[in-house]
Design a protein around this motif. Structure first.
Motif, mmCIF file in Angstrom:
data_model
loop_
_atom_site.group_PDB
_atom_site.id
_atom_site.type_symbol
_atom_site.label_atom_id
_atom_site.label_comp_id
_atom_site.label_asym_id
_atom_site.label_seq_id
_atom_site.Cartn_x
_atom_site.Cartn_y
_atom_site.Cartn_z
ATOM 1 N N TRP A 114 0.311 -1.557 0.124
ATOM 2 C CA TRP A 114 0.039 0.085 0.122
ATOM 3 C C TRP A 114 0.270 0.963 0.450
ATOM 4 O O TRP A 114 0.339 2.189 -0.608
ATOM 5 N N TRP A 115 2.036 1.301 0.193
ATOM 6 C CA TRP A 115 2.782 2.472 0.961
ATOM 7 C C TRP A 115 3.492 2.341 -0.600
ATOM 8 O O TRP A 115 4.172 3.933 -0.561
ATOM 9 N N ASP A 117 2.280 3.041 -3.051
ATOM 10 C CA ASP A 117 1.144 3.814 -4.424
ATOM 11 C C ASP A 117 1.283 4.868 -4.664
ATOM 12 O O ASP A 117 1.016 5.999 -3.728
ATOM 13 N N THR A 118 1.661 5.176 -5.999
ATOM 14 C CA THR A 118 1.872 6.457 -5.722
ATOM 15 C C THR A 118 0.942 7.350 -6.826
ATOM 16 O O THR A 118 1.087 8.276 -6.876
ATOM 17 N N SER A 119 -0.557 6.423 -7.129
ATOM 18 C CA SER A 119 -1.037 7.213 -7.182
ATOM 19 C C SER A 119 -2.061 8.819 -6.884
ATOM 20 O O SER A 119 -1.689 8.554 -5.847
ATOM 21 N N ASP A 122 -5.469 9.581 -2.705
ATOM 22 C CA ASP A 122 -5.259 9.611 -1.769
ATOM 23 C C ASP A 122 -5.986 9.103 -1.006
ATOM 24 O O ASP A 122 -6.777 10.236 0.177
ATOM 25 N N GLU A 125 -6.120 6.776 2.424
ATOM 26 C CA GLU A 125 -4.785 7.636 3.332
ATOM 27 C C GLU A 125 -6.135 9.080 3.437
ATOM 28 O O GLU A 125 -5.973 8.789 5.223
ATOM 29 N N ASP A 126 -6.596 9.190 3.590
ATOM 30 C CA ASP A 126 -7.662 10.873 4.407
ATOM 31 C C ASP A 126 -8.639 10.785 4.740
ATOM 32 O O ASP A 126 -8.611 11.195 5.448
ATOM 33 N N VAL B 64 3.073 8.564 5.084
ATOM 34 C CA VAL B 64 3.084 8.160 4.615
ATOM 35 C C VAL B 64 2.555 9.138 3.707
ATOM 36 O O VAL B 64 2.646 8.799 2.130
ATOM 37 N N GLY B 65 1.112 9.839 3.856
ATOM 38 C CA GLY B 65 0.735 10.298 3.343
ATOM 39 C C GLY B 65 1.446 11.703 3.016
ATOM 40 O O GLY B 65 1.197 12.460 1.377
ATOM 41 N N LYS B 68 4.071 10.519 0.398
ATOM 42 C CA LYS B 68 3.151 10.394 -1.362
ATOM 43 C C LYS B 68 3.261 12.328 -1.736
ATOM 44 O O LYS B 68 3.547 12.625 -3.092
ATOM 45 N N ARG B 69 3.418 12.767 -0.520
ATOM 46 C CA ARG B 69 3.039 14.179 -1.340
ATOM 47 C C ARG B 69 4.114 15.049 -1.889
ATOM 48 O O ARG B 69 4.079 15.878 -3.088
#
Lengths: 176, 113
Positions: A114-115, A117-119, A122, A125-126, B64-65, B68-69
């Motif tokens: 899951w981590w 995932d660069t799409s 999110d 996640e949010d 992790v968020g 990604k950002r």
């Protein structure tokens, strides 16, 4: 009979309440600091998961936590009122599978974890902060014995976590 | 114990010093801080976790968020942590492979040069 029992409304703020109580009970039980840290995190993950599940399916139902301290073990059970399959998928035989099969963290996993995932999406996640199952994976890494089962009458899920403490002389025990 | 957040600029890096408890209740505050920094053009972040007393999976998700950002802008997110109980959480979840973890802010900044 549990050493301490707790029912709380399915609100995130009360996850901290449960954590403070578990910390206090483990301290009183004379559990060493390292194991007490594990207990603190595992009970947080189990309660946060139960809150999510209840808010989705039974927002008015409380989360139930029982802490049982014996001379050799320290057990915490956390019960939700969700439906089977909430973050604990039913296995092929209709039984329950555990977190390690839900969340394959091995490097040779066929699907990217899951981590990685660069799409741009999110949203998962949010909304939840992490993929479903990460909390359970943490629990499995922290707890000596984890048992995940359906609740009484097939309602909800019970996560039972046991630490083998073997505390020989907790202060309050020797004081008796 | 609540969450405390302070930020400061070190060259082209922004250091975020986090203290207290990062859990399902306080993690949104950290998430907002990271989003705000990235929106404001800070793409190289060093998150100092030395003052963190508690971290759960929600907190991991926020980090992790953030990663990604910043990656979306070819940036970086490095962690500073020497506390064994926190490092253990990154190990169990396999996140030591995702985040560069340093023992001091100076080391994190040097590694980013």
């Amino acid at each position: 009979m549990p050493t301490v029992e707790l029912r709380f409304a399915a609100l995130n703020g009360h996850v901290r309440t449960a954590r403070m109580i578990a910390t206090a009970v483990s301290r009183r039980a004379g559990i060493p600091a390292g194991a007490a840290d594990e207990i603190k995190l595992a009970v947080t993950e189990a309660c946060a998961r139960a809150v999510r599940v209840n808010r989705r399916h039974a927002p008015d139902s409380p989360v139930h936590v029982a802490l049982v301290d014996t001379p050799d073990t320290f057990t915490i059970t956390v019960a939700d009122c969700g439906r089977p399959g909430d973050e604990v998928a039913p296995g092929p035989d209709g039984g329950l599978v555990t977190a390690s099969t839900l969340l394959d963290l091995e490097p040779e996993a066929a699907d990217p974890p899951w981590w990685s995932d660069t799409s741009d999406d999110d949203s998962a996640e949010d909304s939840a902060g992490f993929p479903p199952g990460l909390g359970l994976a943490l629990i499995e890494g922290l707890v000596d014995e984890v048992e995940i089962s359906r609740g009484p009458d097939g309602v909800g899920t019970v996560v039972a976590m046991t630490w083998h403490t073997g505390v020989e002389a907790a202060p309050y025990k020797t004081a008796r | 114990m609540d969450l405390s957040l302070t930020t400061r600029q070190e060259g082209n890096h922004t250091v975020v010093v986090v203290g207290g408890e990062i859990d399902v209740y306080t993690a949104p505050k950290l998430r907002e801080q990271l989003i705000e920094l990235v929106s404001g053009g800070s793409y190289h972040l060093v998150v100092d976790m030395e003052g963190v007393e508690f971290l759960d999976s929600t907190g991991l998700g926020v980090l992790v968020g953030g990663l990604k950002r910043v990656r979306a802008h070819e940036g970086s997110l490095r962690l500073v942590c020497t506390q064994e109980r926190i490092l253990k959480i990154f190990r169990i979840t396999g996140l030591t492979k995702v985040f560069p973890i340093h023992s001091s802010i100076e080391e994190a900044l040097a590694a980013s040069e």
